[in-house]
Enzyme design. Structure first.
Site, mmCIF file in Angstrom:
data_model
loop_
_atom_site.group_PDB
_atom_site.id
_atom_site.type_symbol
_atom_site.label_atom_id
_atom_site.label_comp_id
_atom_site.label_asym_id
_atom_site.label_seq_id
_atom_site.Cartn_x
_atom_site.Cartn_y
_atom_site.Cartn_z
ATOM 1 N N ARG A 11 0.822 -1.212 0.000
ATOM 2 C CA ARG A 11 0.000 0.000 0.000
ATOM 3 C C ARG A 11 0.856 1.262 0.000
ATOM 4 N NH1 ARG A 11 -3.177 -3.193 3.517
ATOM 5 N NH2 ARG A 11 -5.318 -3.451 2.817
ATOM 6 N N ASP A 72 7.922 -7.001 2.519
ATOM 7 C CA ASP A 72 7.916 -6.534 3.900
ATOM 8 C C ASP A 72 9.341 -6.125 4.219
ATOM 9 O OD1 ASP A 72 6.293 -6.024 6.253
ATOM 10 O OD2 ASP A 72 7.608 -7.443 7.268
ATOM 11 N N SER A 73 9.487 -4.952 4.763
ATOM 12 C CA SER A 73 10.835 -4.445 4.982
ATOM 13 C C SER A 73 10.864 -3.488 6.157
ATOM 14 C CB SER A 73 11.331 -3.729 3.715
ATOM 15 O OG SER A 73 10.432 -2.685 3.364
ATOM 16 N N TYR A 154 13.035 5.925 7.118
ATOM 17 C CA TYR A 154 14.251 6.018 7.920
ATOM 18 C C TYR A 154 15.485 6.385 7.104
ATOM 19 C CZ TYR A 154 11.305 3.647 11.352
ATOM 20 O OH TYR A 154 10.286 3.325 12.223
#
Length: 197
Positions: A11, A72-73, A154
């Site tokens: 998303r 996914d990270s 980040y």
């Protein structure tokens, strides 16, 4: 088939754009859950990036009966015992601005080991349900202050020694060349090409 369209279970618009930059030149049309008429809620309750990537890909595959790629990270900080890890997006709350999250992490590593890594797991579920995971990692350090206006999340605090700056302070091309997502994608693409031959 190598160039068949695949649905991507993500998303985050920034991630979607990164995947588009890397996959569309190869002939893929990148779609995400944002493109679907019916929104799908998926509970990411895995303990690892790989588990969460497969949970998402598996869920969409079961609904759409097509090949699915999911990502996914997140950031794993050595001095924080691997946190925020799989909770990277949810760290300090979904709605918390990343400037706040980043400053919190900077404060947490003051006077401590600054090592950190970005990890990306790509889950790929083939049309027949066969599952694969491809993992990319990039090692770096937590910067002493936020630097750079590019990237997202980040990136402004992830100092990458070979570039001598953060990943938010380099071009998209430079970031993609070394990123955890780029490295995981390289493995996926190599696998897909191998299957095509």
């Amino acid at each position: 088939p190598y160039r068949r369209q695949r649905q991507m279970c993500i998303r985050d618009r920034h991630k979607v754009e990164e995947f588009r930059q890397m996959l569309e030149p190869l002939g893929y049309t990148v779609k995400s859950l944002l493109d679907l008429k019916e929104q799908i809620d998926i509970e990411e309750n895995g303990e690892t990036f790989a588990e969460n990537a497969l949970i998402k890909a598996r869920t969409v595959h079961q609904l759409m009966h097509t090949a699915v790629i999911s990502d996914d990270s997140g950031l794993s900080v050595d001095a924080m015992d691997g946190a925020p890890g799989v909770y990277s997006a949810r760290f300090l709350g979904y709605d918390t601005d990343y400037a706040v999250k980043n400053q919190y992490i900077i404060d947490q590593v003051k006077g401590k080991e600054r090592g950190a890594q970005f990890v990306c797991a790509i889950g790929y579920v083939e049309e027949d349900g066969t599952e694969h995971v491809f993992t990319g990692v990039v090692r770096g350090e937590i910067a002493q202050q936020m630097t750079g206006d590019h990237g997202f999340g980040y990136d402004p605090i992830f100092y990458y020694p070979p570039y001598q700056t953060t990943l938010a302070n380099v071009t998209e091309e430079q970031k993609n060349a070394v990123s955890h997502r780029g490295r995981a994608l390289e493995q996926l693409i190599a696998f897909l090409k191998e299957g095509k031959e």
